[in-house]
Design a protein around this motif. Structure first.
Motif, short mmCIF file in Angstrom:
data_model
loop_
_atom_site.label_atom_id
_atom_site.label_comp_id
_atom_site.label_asym_id
_atom_site.label_seq_id
_atom_site.Cartn_x
_atom_site.Cartn_y
_atom_site.Cartn_z
N ARG A 41 -17.90 -183.81 0.88
CA ARG A 41 -18.75 -183.97 -0.29
C ARG A 41 -20.16 -183.43 -0.02
NH1 ARG A 41 -18.56 -186.79 -4.88
NH2 ARG A 41 -16.63 -187.83 -4.26
N ALA A 42 -20.69 -183.73 1.15
CA ALA A 42 -22.04 -183.28 1.48
C ALA A 42 -22.13 -181.76 1.48
CB ALA A 42 -22.46 -183.84 2.84
N VAL A 43 -21.14 -181.09 2.07
CA VAL A 43 -21.15 -179.63 2.10
C VAL A 43 -21.05 -179.05 0.69
CG1 VAL A 43 -19.87 -177.58 2.86
CG2 VAL A 43 -20.26 -179.48 4.45
N LEU A 44 -20.14 -179.57 -0.11
CA LEU A 44 -19.99 -179.09 -1.48
C LEU A 44 -21.24 -179.33 -2.31
CD1 LEU A 44 -16.32 -180.20 -2.25
CD2 LEU A 44 -17.13 -177.84 -2.05
N GLU A 45 -21.81 -180.52 -2.19
CA GLU A 45 -23.00 -180.85 -2.97
C GLU A 45 -24.18 -179.96 -2.58
OE1 GLU A 45 -23.61 -185.00 -2.30
OE2 GLU A 45 -22.27 -185.61 -3.92
N GLU A 46 -24.37 -179.75 -1.29
CA GLU A 46 -25.51 -178.94 -0.86
C GLU A 46 -25.30 -177.47 -1.21
OE1 GLU A 46 -28.41 -180.11 0.19
OE2 GLU A 46 -27.53 -182.08 -0.20
N ALA A 47 -24.08 -177.00 -1.13
CA ALA A 47 -23.80 -175.62 -1.56
C ALA A 47 -24.06 -175.47 -3.06
CB ALA A 47 -22.36 -175.24 -1.22
N PHE A 48 -23.68 -176.46 -3.84
CA PHE A 48 -23.91 -176.42 -5.28
C PHE A 48 -25.41 -176.37 -5.58
CE2 PHE A 48 -23.90 -177.66 -9.69
CZ PHE A 48 -22.69 -177.22 -10.19
N LYS A 49 -26.19 -177.12 -4.82
CA LYS A 49 -27.65 -177.11 -5.01
C LYS A 49 -28.24 -175.73 -4.69
CE LYS A 49 -28.24 -182.03 -3.95
NZ LYS A 49 -28.75 -183.00 -2.95
N ILE A 50 -27.77 -175.13 -3.60
CA ILE A 50 -28.25 -173.80 -3.25
C ILE A 50 -27.89 -172.81 -4.35
CG2 ILE A 50 -27.97 -171.87 -1.64
CD1 ILE A 50 -29.72 -174.10 -0.54
N MET A 51 -26.66 -172.86 -4.84
CA MET A 51 -26.24 -171.99 -5.93
C MET A 51 -27.15 -172.15 -7.14
SD MET A 51 -22.81 -172.33 -8.28
CE MET A 51 -23.38 -173.98 -8.74
N SER A 52 -27.49 -173.39 -7.48
CA SER A 52 -28.28 -173.67 -8.68
C SER A 52 -29.69 -173.09 -8.59
CB SER A 52 -28.37 -175.19 -8.90
OG SER A 52 -27.10 -175.77 -9.03
N ARG A 53 -30.15 -172.84 -7.38
CA ARG A 53 -31.48 -172.28 -7.17
C ARG A 53 -31.45 -170.78 -6.94
NH1 ARG A 53 -33.55 -174.40 -2.11
NH2 ARG A 53 -35.52 -173.52 -2.83
N ALA A 54 -30.29 -170.25 -6.63
CA ALA A 54 -30.18 -168.85 -6.21
C ALA A 54 -30.31 -167.89 -7.39
CB ALA A 54 -28.85 -168.62 -5.51
N ARG A 55 -30.92 -166.75 -7.13
CA ARG A 55 -31.07 -165.70 -8.14
C ARG A 55 -29.76 -164.92 -8.23
NH1 ARG A 55 -35.99 -163.92 -9.35
NH2 ARG A 55 -36.71 -164.64 -7.30
N ALA A 56 -29.20 -164.83 -9.44
CA ALA A 56 -27.91 -164.17 -9.63
C ALA A 56 -28.02 -162.67 -9.36
CB ALA A 56 -27.41 -164.40 -11.04
N GLN A 57 -26.94 -162.10 -8.83
CA GLN A 57 -26.87 -160.66 -8.59
C GLN A 57 -26.27 -159.92 -9.77
OE1 GLN A 57 -27.59 -158.21 -6.13
NE2 GLN A 57 -26.77 -156.90 -7.73
N ILE A 58 -25.19 -160.43 -10.35
CA ILE A 58 -24.46 -159.64 -11.35
C ILE A 58 -24.60 -160.21 -12.76
CG2 ILE A 58 -22.77 -158.83 -9.68
CD1 ILE A 58 -20.80 -160.87 -10.91
#
Length: 608
Positions: free
Chosen positions: A342-359
């Motif tokens: 859960r911790a890995v998925l949650e933290e990855a989701f947070k990073i995604m939510s902040r990341a600038r999209a490429q495509i």
């Protein structure tokens, strides 16, 4: 390799309420009839006969229509490792329609011509571009396989309550043959159309010219009234300074549209059944993505803490891939716990939510991806998506996670040796010779998916003409999108079955590579100290973004629970130097520049 000078990102930082879920749009029976009628009308006007498939966003086949006299087969003329070169034309039409639907979203509209551009040995593919690296999604064509354990199967009867659950499998994986276009309603992707009329299932090796492709122009006619917003088409999206291609056909080439399905008449053609994909008895309405009926829905609070998360559902409300602990404790000692997953998925989701999209368009919107975590046996321990992530990344994120868990495993070499399929076992000796390391594939090194991919390129270093192929690839003379080396060899004989590879099963009975392997970046293994315990895979919005979300998700998730994290630096694949005339260091991850929307921080992966 981890690029130098990067400052770590604080664990737990995240933006809230950053996404808008797609509106609940779907193709109606009348919509599908119009799409087919328009495509048939264009084919007739050109004196051609076609097989036409229409699917919804999650891959349900809504219709397959064969014009009277249309060819029933298609051929692959490029080099291939597949045991057959001739396939039913409807398989190509369905694969094209699924590809266009699965690669597209509310922020990007891609076609099978786009797919062709991003899977070849050079990007962009053209006679003048040798020496450039391979396409960013090199190998993605071998995803969504009919043997995948993630993608669902048509039960044979559309009246079954769960018949529309997706994502559905494709008969041939993703297609690079022009003639597949996405379908949109009110700016929302609702499916795709695929056309097979010319009898050749191939790809476009030269993006510098403009083709007159029969399949593509017929598909373009069918797409009218369901076209994507022009601002999100592939030809508005650059990758590494090169604008992608959407379609070589233009509306100026179309004949007057014939939009009445009833006016076609019985002599024009008929719906046809496709075993395992479509009953052929009636045109079906599509499922609205985001509903329980579609098989992808918003997560409940008990399933995932972020209220914007989406999960895969079984049609009856149950999460198909709930968070769970690893099944491999007998081998690893202390398996991943549900709290760690859960911790890995949650933290990855947070990073995604902040990341600038490429495509995605508009510019400066947050990335949208699918995220999977597995144990060392390839057992899915959790899968989560953002609301509008492209569908293709669901299966691919799981492929990536399984790939790095497998190649970082102490038994990788032994398991490949035991696979009886042609071309699999020899890759072990080839890898050990190539790396000048008889202990390769014994768990000595932690392989990221970027590293595995580099070893699976027909040139090493990637793209450099005249260099040897990587040990997981075939030589360039035998390479094509239908022949990539180990990736293809693993599934060539099992493509149409319910099992993707003949790699020996885990003690639990789990197929370790149950949806094949993937060979482009976006996954890292997870370790407890020096012990491999699993992997995280990410796919959907740029390969460097995928790398960063996986790498920082594992790092920040580990910090949150204090027990797991990325591989020790001394074990990572970027410590491996390959001497192929000149010393070349393998990579681990590449994190993008200016990666976040909420900070100007650079070098966000350094020191981790």
């Amino acid at each position: 390799m981890v690029l130098s000078g990067f400052a770590p990102v604080a664990a737990g930082s995240a933006a809230a309420a950053v996404y808008t879920a797609p509106a609940l749009e779907a193709l109606t029976i009348a919509d599908v009839q119009k799409v087919i009628a328009q495509a048939v009308g264009e084919a007739r006007a050109r004196g051609a006969k076609a097989t036409i498939a229409v699917v919804d966003r999650v891959g349900n086949v809504l219709a397959v229509y064969r014009m009277t006299g249309a060819g029933t087969t298609m051929r692959i003329t490029a080099p291939t490792q597949l045991p057959a070169t001739t396939f039913p034309s409807e398989a190509g039409a369905i694969a094209k329609a699924i590809t266009a639907a699965y690669l597209s979203s509310g922020g990007n509209a891609f076609s099978t011509r786009t797919a062709s551009m991003i899977v070849q040995q050079h990007f962009p593919p053209a006679p003048s571009t040798p020496g450039l690296e391979s396409g960013p999604l090199f190998g993605v064509q071998f995803s969504q396989l009919p043997c995948s354990d993630l993608n669902t199967r048509f039960p044979g009867n559309p009246a079954v309550p769960t018949a529309m659950i997706g994502p559905k499998r494709s008969p041939l994986g993703l297609a690079a043959d022009p003639g597949g276009l996405p379908l949109y309603k009110r700016g929302v992707v609702v499916g795709g159309i695929g056309v097979m009329a010319d009898g050749i299932y191939g790809f476009d090796p030269n993006v510098l010219d403009f083709d007159k492709d029969l399949d593509e122009v017929v598909a373009l006619a069918g797409e009218q009234g369901f076209v994507p917003p022009i601002t999100i088409r592939a030809d508005r999206i650059p990758v590494d300074g090169t604008t992608l291609r959407f379609s070589d056909a233009t509306t100026s080439q179309l004949h007057p549209l014939q939009s009445s399905f009833a006016a076609l008449g019985a002599g024009a053609g008929a719906l046809i059944a496709v075993a395992g994909f479509y009953a052929g008895t009636a045109i079906l309405p599509g499922a609205a993505y985001g509903t329980e009926r579609s098989g992808i829905r918003v997560a409940r609070a008990s399933e995932f803490t972020n209220p914007e998360a989406f999960v895969l559902s079984d049609g009856n409300g149950a999460n198909r891939f709930p968070i769970r602990g690893g099944a491999d404790a007998a081998e690893v000692g202390s398996a991943l716990s549900p709290a760690e997953v859960r911790a890995v998925l949650e933290e990855a989701f947070k990073i995604m939510s902040r990341a600038r999209a490429q495509i995605r368009r508009p510019l400066d919107t947050p990335a949208q991806v699918s995220i999977s975590v597995v144990d060392t046996w390839g057992t899915p321990l959790g899968l989560v998506r953002s609301p509008d992530a492209p569908i293709f990344g669901t299966d691919v994120s799981l492929q990536k996670a399984r790939t790095v868990a497998f190649f970082s495993n102490s038994k990788a070499g032994t398991l490949l040796f035991a696979d009886p399929d042609l071309g699999v076992a020899p890759t072990v000796a080839a890898t050990r010779t190539f790396l000048a390391d008889n202990a390769a594939l014994t768990g000595k090194s932690a392989f990221s998916n970027r590293a595995v991919g580099l070893l699976a390129r027909p040139y090493f270093p990637d793209g450099e003409v005249g260099r040897p192929n990587g040990p997981l690839s075939v030589p360039i003379a035998r390479y094509s999108p239908f022949a990539t080396g180990l990736q293809t060899a693993l599934i060539a004989k099992t493509l149409g079955s319910a099992i993707c590879t003949n790699v020996p099963k885990a003690p639990s009975g789990q197929q370790r590579l149950a949806n094949g392997i993937q060979i482009f970046p976006g996954a890292v293994p997870i370790y407890r100290g020096n012990t491999l315990v699993g992997a995280i895979g990410v796919s959907g919005d740029g390969i460097d973004q995928d790398d960063m979300i996986a790498f920082l998700g594992a790092s920040n998730g580990g910090k949150k629970v204090g027990s797991i994290g990325n591989a020790p630096k001394t074990m990572r694949s970027d410590r491996i130097v390959v001497n192929v005339g000149v010393g070349v260091r393998l990579r681990y991850v590449n994190c993008p520049f200016a990666p976040f929307l909420d900070t100007s921080a650079q070098n966000v992966c350094d020191g981790l």
